[in-house]
Motif scaffolding. Structure first.
Motif, PDB file in Angstrom:
ATOM      1  N   THR A  49       0.830  -1.205   0.000  1.00  0.00           N
ATOM      2  CA  THR A  49       0.000   0.000   0.000  1.00  0.00           C
ATOM      3  C   THR A  49       0.864   1.255   0.000  1.00  0.00           C
ATOM      4  O   THR A  49       0.606   2.196  -0.767  1.00  0.00           O
ATOM      5  N   ILE A  50       1.883   1.290   0.825  1.00  0.00           N
ATOM      6  CA  ILE A  50       2.754   2.470   0.880  1.00  0.00           C
ATOM      7  C   ILE A  50       3.530   2.626  -0.429  1.00  0.00           C
ATOM      8  O   ILE A  50       3.682   3.742  -0.944  1.00  0.00           O
ATOM      9  N   ALA A  51       4.006   1.530  -0.996  1.00  0.00           N
ATOM     10  CA  ALA A  51       4.700   1.606  -2.289  1.00  0.00           C
ATOM     11  C   ALA A  51       3.761   2.171  -3.353  1.00  0.00           C
ATOM     12  O   ALA A  51       4.146   3.063  -4.125  1.00  0.00           O
ATOM     13  N   ALA A  52       2.527   1.686  -3.395  1.00  0.00           N
ATOM     14  CA  ALA A  52       1.554   2.197  -4.372  1.00  0.00           C
ATOM     15  C   ALA A  52       1.241   3.666  -4.117  1.00  0.00           C
ATOM     16  O   ALA A  52       1.033   4.429  -5.066  1.00  0.00           O
ATOM     17  N   ALA A  53       1.225   4.075  -2.860  1.00  0.00           N
ATOM     18  CA  ALA A  53       0.994   5.491  -2.550  1.00  0.00           C
ATOM     19  C   ALA A  53       2.120   6.352  -3.118  1.00  0.00           C
ATOM     20  O   ALA A  53       1.865   7.429  -3.672  1.00  0.00           O
ATOM     21  N   TYR A  54       3.352   5.881  -2.997  1.00  0.00           N
ATOM     22  CA  TYR A  54       4.468   6.628  -3.589  1.00  0.00           C
ATOM     23  C   TYR A  54       4.341   6.726  -5.106  1.00  0.00           C
ATOM     24  O   TYR A  54       4.781   7.695  -5.715  1.00  0.00           O
ATOM     25  N   LEU A  55       3.718   5.732  -5.707  1.00  0.00           N
ATOM     26  CA  LEU A  55       3.643   5.650  -7.170  1.00  0.00           C
ATOM     27  C   LEU A  55       2.307   6.091  -7.743  1.00  0.00           C
ATOM     28  O   LEU A  55       2.127   6.054  -8.958  1.00  0.00           O
ATOM     29  N   ALA A  78       1.207  -2.632  -8.885  1.00  0.00           N
ATOM     30  CA  ALA A  78       0.712  -2.088 -10.155  1.00  0.00           C
ATOM     31  C   ALA A  78      -0.816  -2.072 -10.201  1.00  0.00           C
ATOM     32  O   ALA A  78      -1.420  -1.134 -10.737  1.00  0.00           O
ATOM     33  N   ARG A  79      -1.436  -3.089  -9.636  1.00  0.00           N
ATOM     34  CA  ARG A  79      -2.904  -3.152  -9.614  1.00  0.00           C
ATOM     35  C   ARG A  79      -3.479  -1.943  -8.873  1.00  0.00           C
ATOM     36  O   ARG A  79      -4.436  -1.319  -9.338  1.00  0.00           O
ATOM     37  N   LEU A  80      -2.896  -1.579  -7.758  1.00  0.00           N
ATOM     38  CA  LEU A  80      -3.380  -0.408  -7.011  1.00  0.00           C
ATOM     39  C   LEU A  80      -3.131   0.877  -7.796  1.00  0.00           C
ATOM     40  O   LEU A  80      -3.997   1.751  -7.864  1.00  0.00           O
ATOM     41  N   VAL A  81      -1.958   1.008  -8.386  1.00  0.00           N
ATOM     42  CA  VAL A  81      -1.643   2.195  -9.184  1.00  0.00           C
ATOM     43  C   VAL A  81      -2.623   2.303 -10.348  1.00  0.00           C
ATOM     44  O   VAL A  81      -3.131   3.389 -10.659  1.00  0.00           O
ATOM     45  N   TYR A  82      -2.910   1.189 -10.985  1.00  0.00           N
ATOM     46  CA  TYR A  82      -3.878   1.170 -12.089  1.00  0.00           C
ATOM     47  C   TYR A  82      -5.226   1.751 -11.654  1.00  0.00           C
ATOM     48  O   TYR A  82      -5.802   2.599 -12.331  1.00  0.00           O
ATOM     49  N   TRP A  83      -5.742   1.297 -10.522  1.00  0.00           N
ATOM     50  CA  TRP A  83      -7.044   1.776 -10.034  1.00  0.00           C
ATOM     51  C   TRP A  83      -7.021   3.261  -9.691  1.00  0.00           C
ATOM     52  O   TRP A  83      -8.052   3.925  -9.727  1.00  0.00           O
ATOM     53  N   LEU A  84      -5.851   3.794  -9.375  1.00  0.00           N
ATOM     54  CA  LEU A  84      -5.720   5.196  -8.979  1.00  0.00           C
ATOM     55  C   LEU A  84      -5.399   6.131 -10.145  1.00  0.00           C
ATOM     56  O   LEU A  84      -5.342   7.347  -9.947  1.00  0.00           O
ATOM     57  N   MET A  98     -16.142   9.399 -14.182  1.00  0.00           N
ATOM     58  CA  MET A  98     -15.562   8.082 -14.462  1.00  0.00           C
ATOM     59  C   MET A  98     -14.594   7.671 -13.348  1.00  0.00           C
ATOM     60  O   MET A  98     -14.561   6.509 -12.944  1.00  0.00           O
ATOM     61  N   SER A  99     -13.826   8.621 -12.843  1.00  0.00           N
ATOM     62  CA  SER A  99     -12.911   8.343 -11.742  1.00  0.00           C
ATOM     63  C   SER A  99     -13.680   7.897 -10.502  1.00  0.00           C
ATOM     64  O   SER A  99     -13.294   6.923  -9.835  1.00  0.00           O
ATOM     65  N   ALA A 100     -14.763   8.587 -10.189  1.00  0.00           N
ATOM     66  CA  ALA A 100     -15.573   8.221  -9.015  1.00  0.00           C
ATOM     67  C   ALA A 100     -16.171   6.826  -9.183  1.00  0.00           C
ATOM     68  O   ALA A 100     -16.189   6.038  -8.228  1.00  0.00           O
ATOM     69  N   TRP A 101     -16.662   6.509 -10.375  1.00  0.00           N
ATOM     70  CA  TRP A 101     -17.196   5.162 -10.631  1.00  0.00           C
ATOM     71  C   TRP A 101     -16.130   4.107 -10.378  1.00  0.00           C
ATOM     72  O   TRP A 101     -16.373   3.104  -9.726  1.00  0.00           O
ATOM     73  N   ARG A 102     -14.933   4.350 -10.931  1.00  0.00           N
ATOM     74  CA  ARG A 102     -13.846   3.384 -10.811  1.00  0.00           C
ATOM     75  C   ARG A 102     -13.417   3.224  -9.354  1.00  0.00           C
ATOM     76  O   ARG A 102     -13.277   2.114  -8.856  1.00  0.00           O
ATOM     77  N   LEU A 103     -13.226   4.354  -8.676  1.00  0.00           N
ATOM     78  CA  LEU A 103     -12.742   4.301  -7.302  1.00  0.00           C
ATOM     79  C   LEU A 103     -13.738   3.658  -6.347  1.00  0.00           C
ATOM     80  O   LEU A 103     -13.347   3.039  -5.362  1.00  0.00           O
ATOM     81  N   ALA A 104     -15.022   3.789  -6.629  1.00  0.00           N
ATOM     82  CA  ALA A 104     -16.035   3.152  -5.782  1.00  0.00           C
ATOM     83  C   ALA A 104     -15.869   1.634  -5.791  1.00  0.00           C
ATOM     84  O   ALA A 104     -16.183   0.970  -4.805  1.00  0.00           O
ATOM     85  N   ARG A 105     -15.357   1.097  -6.869  1.00  0.00           N
ATOM     86  CA  ARG A 105     -15.212  -0.354  -7.029  1.00  0.00           C
ATOM     87  C   ARG A 105     -13.769  -0.827  -6.883  1.00  0.00           C
ATOM     88  O   ARG A 105     -13.474  -2.005  -7.048  1.00  0.00           O
ATOM     89  N   PRO A 107     -10.071  -1.778  -5.197  1.00  0.00           N
ATOM     90  CA  PRO A 107      -9.676  -2.525  -3.994  1.00  0.00           C
ATOM     91  C   PRO A 107      -9.572  -1.580  -2.787  1.00  0.00           C
ATOM     92  O   PRO A 107      -9.288  -0.390  -2.933  1.00  0.00           O
ATOM     93  N   TRP A 108      -9.789  -2.137  -1.625  1.00  0.00           N
ATOM     94  CA  TRP A 108      -9.789  -1.370  -0.378  1.00  0.00           C
ATOM     95  C   TRP A 108      -8.528  -0.511  -0.232  1.00  0.00           C
ATOM     96  O   TRP A 108      -8.603   0.664   0.112  1.00  0.00           O
ATOM     97  N   GLU A 109      -7.373  -1.082  -0.510  1.00  0.00           N
ATOM     98  CA  GLU A 109      -6.118  -0.357  -0.339  1.00  0.00           C
ATOM     99  C   GLU A 109      -6.032   0.846  -1.276  1.00  0.00           C
ATOM    100  O   GLU A 109      -5.497   1.892  -0.908  1.00  0.00           O
ATOM    101  N   ALA A 110      -6.565   0.722  -2.497  1.00  0.00           N
ATOM    102  CA  ALA A 110      -6.598   1.858  -3.428  1.00  0.00           C
ATOM    103  C   ALA A 110      -7.506   2.953  -2.880  1.00  0.00           C
ATOM    104  O   ALA A 110      -7.195   4.147  -3.005  1.00  0.00           O
ATOM    105  N   LYS A 111      -8.594   2.567  -2.256  1.00  0.00           N
ATOM    106  CA  LYS A 111      -9.485   3.557  -1.638  1.00  0.00           C
ATOM    107  C   LYS A 111      -8.766   4.310  -0.522  1.00  0.00           C
ATOM    108  O   LYS A 111      -8.915   5.524  -0.390  1.00  0.00           O
TER     109      LYS A 111
END
Length: 178
Positions: A49-55, A78-84, A98-105, A107-111
């Motif tokens: 999660t922290i690595a994805a936050a940096y990226l 990469a999966r988390l970065v993709y969702w973000l 579109m961003s709100a639609w995607r983020l609603a679905r 993964p928890w860590e991306a949220k």
């Protein structure tokens, strides 16, 4: 700090190294570090999660591809970065929906990362671009509302979510809780 996190921090600093923030000319990495600090202050410390936050902004704001993130950091990060990563094509109103639609679905860590991103961006916009703040707050509310609709109490009880809600007018917060 794990090597995954250290490598993500260094990669992000290298990729964003030439960028500055719009209104104060500080290095863009100030935002990235701010997001990570918000997560850590809420007890979120999982290396992926922290690595994805940096990226989280590298694909959107630099010449980095998701493929490069996969190669350097693996599919979990990469999966988390993709969702973000937002699509930058088209009208802002449609992009934000579109961003709100995607983020609603997402993964928890991306949220969690997105909530920290919203908090840091809100602080910045309120301090440096008050004229844009009302429109930004409405876009943020849309994202938070869709997350709440999808996750319900699980996310609404989260202190990180409540902190992200702080700048949403209380009348709008009440409509989310109904």
């Amino acid at each position: 700090m794990t090597s995954l996190v250290q490598n993500a921090q260094a990669f992000s600093a290298r990729k964003h190294g030439h960028q500055t923030r719009k209104h104060d000319s500080l290095p863009y990495t100030v935002h990235i570090e701010g997001v990570v600090e918000i997560l850590r202050s809420h007890g979120i410390a999982q290396p992926i999660t922290i690595a994805a936050a940096y990226l989280h902004d590298t694909v959107e704001k630099t010449d980095t591809s998701i493929g490069e993130i996969i190669d350097c950091f693996g599919t979990d990060v990469a999966r988390l970065v993709y969702w973000l990563t937002d699509d930058d094509r088209g009208a802002r109103k449609v992009r934000k929906l579109m961003s709100a639609w995607r983020l609603a679905r997402a993964p928890w860590e991306a949220k969690l990362i997105k909530l920290a991103d919203l908090i840091d961006n809100t602080r910045y916009i309120m301090a440096y671009d008050a004229d844009s703040a009302p429109a930004y707050i409405l876009e943020k509310k849309q994202t938070l509302q869709m997350m709440a609709d999808e996750e319900g109490d699980r996310i609404m009880r989260l202190p990180l979510f409540r902190e992200a809600m702080q700048d949403v007018p209380s009348s709008q917060q009440q409509s989310m809780e109904s």
